[in-house]
Write a protein that holds these residues in place. Sequence first.
Motif, PDB file in Angstrom:
ATOM      1  N   ILE A   1      17.765 -17.978 -26.660  1.00  0.00           N
ATOM      2  CA  ILE A   1      18.818 -17.119 -27.138  1.00  0.00           C
ATOM      3  C   ILE A   1      19.752 -16.856 -26.056  1.00  0.00           C
ATOM      4  O   ILE A   1      19.128 -16.308 -24.740  1.00  0.00           O
ATOM      5  N   ILE A   2      20.918 -17.169 -26.190  1.00  0.00           N
ATOM      6  CA  ILE A   2      21.742 -17.171 -24.953  1.00  0.00           C
ATOM      7  C   ILE A   2      23.029 -16.088 -25.127  1.00  0.00           C
ATOM      8  O   ILE A   2      23.681 -15.456 -24.257  1.00  0.00           O
ATOM      9  N   GLN A   3      23.118 -15.155 -26.326  1.00  0.00           N
ATOM     10  CA  GLN A   3      24.024 -13.993 -26.674  1.00  0.00           C
ATOM     11  C   GLN A   3      23.452 -13.244 -27.441  1.00  0.00           C
ATOM     12  O   GLN A   3      22.936 -13.598 -28.541  1.00  0.00           O
ATOM     13  N   ILE A   4      23.483 -11.893 -27.534  1.00  0.00           N
ATOM     14  CA  ILE A   4      23.340 -10.812 -28.355  1.00  0.00           C
ATOM     15  C   ILE A   4      24.545  -9.850 -28.571  1.00  0.00           C
ATOM     16  O   ILE A   4      24.903  -9.297 -27.358  1.00  0.00           O
TER      17      ILE A   4
ATOM     18  N   ILE B   1      17.031 -15.556 -23.040  1.00  0.00           N
ATOM     19  CA  ILE B   1      15.622 -15.318 -23.236  1.00  0.00           C
ATOM     20  C   ILE B   1      15.001 -16.526 -23.952  1.00  0.00           C
ATOM     21  O   ILE B   1      15.323 -16.873 -25.201  1.00  0.00           O
ATOM     22  N   PRO B   2      14.182 -17.264 -23.152  1.00  0.00           N
ATOM     23  CA  PRO B   2      13.419 -18.497 -23.492  1.00  0.00           C
ATOM     24  C   PRO B   2      12.676 -18.319 -24.901  1.00  0.00           C
ATOM     25  O   PRO B   2      12.370 -17.307 -25.229  1.00  0.00           O
ATOM     26  N   ALA B   3      12.320 -19.392 -25.629  1.00  0.00           N
ATOM     27  CA  ALA B   3      11.467 -19.585 -26.672  1.00  0.00           C
ATOM     28  C   ALA B   3      10.135 -18.935 -26.252  1.00  0.00           C
ATOM     29  O   ALA B   3       9.627 -18.925 -25.243  1.00  0.00           O
ATOM     30  N   HIS B   4       9.989 -18.035 -27.412  1.00  0.00           N
ATOM     31  CA  HIS B   4       8.606 -17.102 -27.124  1.00  0.00           C
ATOM     32  C   HIS B   4       8.296 -16.403 -26.057  1.00  0.00           C
ATOM     33  O   HIS B   4       7.258 -16.092 -25.422  1.00  0.00           O
ATOM     34  N   SER B   5       9.385 -15.514 -25.920  1.00  0.00           N
ATOM     35  CA  SER B   5       9.320 -14.638 -24.650  1.00  0.00           C
ATOM     36  C   SER B   5      10.186 -13.531 -25.291  1.00  0.00           C
ATOM     37  O   SER B   5      10.775 -13.509 -26.124  1.00  0.00           O
TER      38      SER B   5
ATOM     39  N   TRP C   1      21.699 -18.768 -30.607  1.00  0.00           N
ATOM     40  CA  TRP C   1      20.789 -19.523 -29.934  1.00  0.00           C
ATOM     41  C   TRP C   1      21.438 -20.380 -29.227  1.00  0.00           C
ATOM     42  O   TRP C   1      22.886 -20.714 -29.347  1.00  0.00           O
ATOM     43  N   ALA C   2      20.980 -21.256 -28.171  1.00  0.00           N
ATOM     44  CA  ALA C   2      21.269 -22.222 -27.154  1.00  0.00           C
ATOM     45  C   ALA C   2      22.194 -23.445 -28.149  1.00  0.00           C
ATOM     46  O   ALA C   2      23.180 -23.847 -27.290  1.00  0.00           O
ATOM     47  N   THR C   3      21.692 -23.632 -29.155  1.00  0.00           N
ATOM     48  CA  THR C   3      22.390 -24.562 -29.945  1.00  0.00           C
ATOM     49  C   THR C   3      23.705 -24.071 -30.464  1.00  0.00           C
ATOM     50  O   THR C   3      24.426 -25.098 -30.976  1.00  0.00           O
TER      51      THR C   3
END
Length: 118
Positions: free
Chosen positions: A32-35, A72-76, A109-111
């Motif tokens: 995740i790159i933005q909230i 926020i990397p995957a599963h963290s 997400w980063a995508t």
Amino acid sequence: MVQAGGSYGQGFPDGPCANWLMRFQNNSDTEIIQITFAPAAGSYTNYKKWNGTSFPTIAAAAPAPAVLNVSIPAHSYQDIRFKTCTTTPPPADPDYQFEAEAAHVTYTWATGAPGTVS
């Protein structure tokens, strides 16, 4: 995705700003790159003047959304401190405290794909 309670959630305000400590958890396989944390409303409340049924409250403009650039990397998870502020000036009475109300939370997400916390 969002955790409140304990030491998490809204803390003591600074003038027209609400201070937050939130835990954002990524249960996906993609970073995740933005909230975006967008409170629905805001108000000033005087907690020293209980009138027997409620505290005096003055409506305030909803704070502008907080756009948090994160990694926020995957599963963290990540604990993040930030502020949301209203454009409504504080009342002259210093006993009034600003507070933001329930927020709508979205993320990217980063995508580039968007997501919403329900």
